[in-house]
Design a protein around this motif. Structure first.
Motif, mmCIF file in Angstrom:
data_model
loop_
_atom_site.group_PDB
_atom_site.id
_atom_site.type_symbol
_atom_site.label_atom_id
_atom_site.label_comp_id
_atom_site.label_asym_id
_atom_site.label_seq_id
_atom_site.Cartn_x
_atom_site.Cartn_y
_atom_site.Cartn_z
ATOM 1 N N LEU A 146 0.902 -1.171 0.115
ATOM 2 C CA LEU A 146 -0.019 -0.104 -0.040
ATOM 3 C C LEU A 146 0.734 1.366 -0.018
ATOM 4 C CD1 LEU A 146 -3.112 -0.654 2.524
ATOM 5 C CD2 LEU A 146 -2.976 0.014 -0.108
ATOM 6 N N VAL A 147 2.008 1.279 0.799
ATOM 7 C CA VAL A 147 2.682 2.346 0.718
ATOM 8 C C VAL A 147 3.426 2.754 -0.652
ATOM 9 C CG1 VAL A 147 5.003 3.389 1.981
ATOM 10 C CG2 VAL A 147 3.287 1.834 3.209
ATOM 11 N N ASN A 148 3.722 1.626 -1.546
ATOM 12 C CA ASN A 148 4.398 1.747 -2.669
ATOM 13 C C ASN A 148 3.407 2.665 -3.627
ATOM 14 O OD1 ASN A 148 7.191 0.951 -2.486
ATOM 15 N ND2 ASN A 148 6.196 -1.107 -1.915
ATOM 16 N N ARG A 149 2.286 1.789 -3.520
ATOM 17 C CA ARG A 149 1.240 2.105 -4.502
ATOM 18 C C ARG A 149 0.569 3.356 -4.329
ATOM 19 N NH1 ARG A 149 -4.265 1.612 -4.515
ATOM 20 N NH2 ARG A 149 -4.178 0.061 -2.433
ATOM 21 N N MET A 150 0.134 3.715 -2.968
ATOM 22 C CA MET A 150 -0.220 5.073 -2.735
ATOM 23 C C MET A 150 0.686 6.315 -2.744
ATOM 24 S SD MET A 150 -2.971 4.118 0.356
ATOM 25 C CE MET A 150 -4.481 3.163 -0.071
ATOM 26 N N GLY A 151 2.057 5.905 -2.397
ATOM 27 C CA GLY A 151 3.125 7.008 -2.480
ATOM 28 C C GLY A 151 3.087 7.454 -4.079
ATOM 29 N N GLU A 152 3.181 6.499 -4.860
ATOM 30 C CA GLU A 152 3.462 6.778 -6.403
ATOM 31 C C GLU A 152 2.155 7.706 -6.636
ATOM 32 O OE1 GLU A 152 3.634 3.120 -8.473
ATOM 33 O OE2 GLU A 152 5.627 2.633 -7.987
ATOM 34 N N ARG A 153 1.067 7.310 -6.474
ATOM 35 C CA ARG A 153 -0.140 8.104 -6.590
ATOM 36 C C ARG A 153 -0.141 9.682 -6.093
ATOM 37 N NH1 ARG A 153 -2.559 9.595 -9.938
ATOM 38 N NH2 ARG A 153 -4.652 9.872 -8.791
ATOM 39 N N SER A 154 0.342 9.643 -4.898
ATOM 40 C CA SER A 154 0.601 11.210 -4.201
ATOM 41 C C SER A 154 1.495 11.995 -5.170
ATOM 42 C CB SER A 154 1.369 10.814 -2.892
ATOM 43 O OG SER A 154 0.427 10.523 -1.850
#
Length: 374
Positions: free
Chosen positions: A342-350
């Motif tokens: 989740l950290v990786n995926r949501m960080g990319e979206r941020s």
């Protein structure tokens, strides 16, 4: 050459929050002036602004004082300054520069009078009773009077704009528009690799309304299940009536709940050393620290509150939790610990959202256009 005056109440904000705007104004060929208190205490900021050929003016504005005689003196001082430099444009941000800057500009006959509401602050959060209630009524009357003299008012979130309209703080005859916060320089706040350990970060003035207590309480709950999780806090205690006490801060640190890093001139190393950024604030304009963390590729946990909810698409680049909801805040933190992907995926979206919506150059170009500066 047209003259532009920017009025601030906190000199540290001039470079961090308004530096790119000031540079854009200089690049447009304007004679740029800045008025703020305590400029003598920030020689590095003075040097950087003067290197841009910006003229600085020390003013006797007290950010948190409520003495009407002193504040009338501030209006008179600003009026004299505007007359002396023959200001063509005036822009104030934060409460007193907005109110008193607008009044002084009207009295001085400045043709282009603008205000930027960056948030509502202590007086508009919490219960409207006691001293806070009296302060709220006073500020509302001052806003109503000051903003009636503006040409246009900028807001950083639709909730603040709607509140000002509903309560009659902004007359129907005065136009307003939305701007995407102060923006962030996505080149300066570049993507940083994620650390291996589960680590959370809050950057804020140490105020109750920033959700600092909720952050500490949630951290204690999470550490009971995941003792290796790290919770860092960056900020400082100031003279605000809602400030966290030194005793509270010491208890959090001594118990091992939080690691306190103090006030940092550059927050980028702290963001790079975290996995998730957390801001449990009760209300914001548009929180700059969230934008900085998004630009560096960090998912965000924040509240479903004015100003905060605009930065996060729930389940996309982070999670929204109710205001003062410690259990929900802790649950959101645990989701990131137990599902690192989740950290990786949501960080990319941020990062993508920061580039698309909050790039400071796009934000400033919009503001300049709305002020008629081509």
């Amino acid at each position: 050459m047209k003259t532009f005056l920017l009025i601030a109440s906190f000199p540290d904000s001039l470079i961090k929050f308004r530096g790119p705007l000031l540079r854009a104004l200089v690049a447009k060929g304007l004679d740029v002036h800045v008025a703020a208190p305590d400029l003598a205490d920030v020689p590095d900021i003075r040097f950087e602004l003067e290197a841009l050929c910006i003229t600085l003016h020390e003013i006797g504005l007290t950010r948190t004082g409520t003495n009407p005689v002193v504040d009338l003196g501030t209006v008179a001082e600003l009026w004299g300054l505007m007359r002396r430099i023959r200001a063509d444009y005036v822009l104030g941000y934060t409460i007193k520069p907005v109110i008193y800057g607008s009044l002084a500009a009207w009295l001085a006959g400045v043709p282009n009078r603008f205000a930027l509401v960056t948030g509502l602050g202590y007086a508009f959060t919490g219960e409207a009773s006691g001293k806070r209630g009296l302060l709220r009524k006073l500020i509302q009357r001052l806003y109503r009077f000051g903003l009636s003299q503006s040409r246009k008012v900028f807001f950083q979130n639709p909730d603040d704009e709607a509140l000002f309209r509903q309560q009659g703080l902004l007359p129907v005859s005065i136009p307003s528009c939305m701007v995407n916060g102060s923006g962030v320089d996505v080149a300066d706040y570049s993507l940083a690799p994620l650390p291996a350990e589960p680590s959370f970060l809050l950057i804020a003035r140490l105020l109750g309304d920033k959700g600092v207590r909720e952050y500490a309480q949630a951290a204690k709950m999470v550490k009971a299940q995941h003792p290796n999780a790290v919770f860092r806090l960056v900020g400082w205690i100031d003279g605000n009536p809602d400030a966290i006490s030194q005793q509270e801060l010491d208890e959090w640190v001594n118990s091992g709940t939080l690691k306190f890093l103090g006030k940092l001139a550059d927050v980028r190393p702290a963001i790079a050393n975290s996995n998730v950024y957390v801001l449990p604030s009760y209300r914001e304009g548009t929180p700059r620290t969230v934008l900085e963390s998004m630009a560096m590729g960090r998912p965000v946990i924040t509240t479903d509150a004015p100003g905060c909810r605009e930065t996060v698409v729930h389940g996309d680049n982070g999670f929204l939790v109710p205001v003062q909801a410690v259990n929900e805040l802790a649950e959101a933190m645990i989701r990131f610990i137990e599902d690192p992907e989740l950290v990786n995926r949501m960080g990319e979206r941020s990062r993508q959202i920061a580039e698309q919506k909050y790039d400071v150059h796009k934000v400033n170009e919009f503001m300049l256009g709305e002020m008629g500066i081509q």
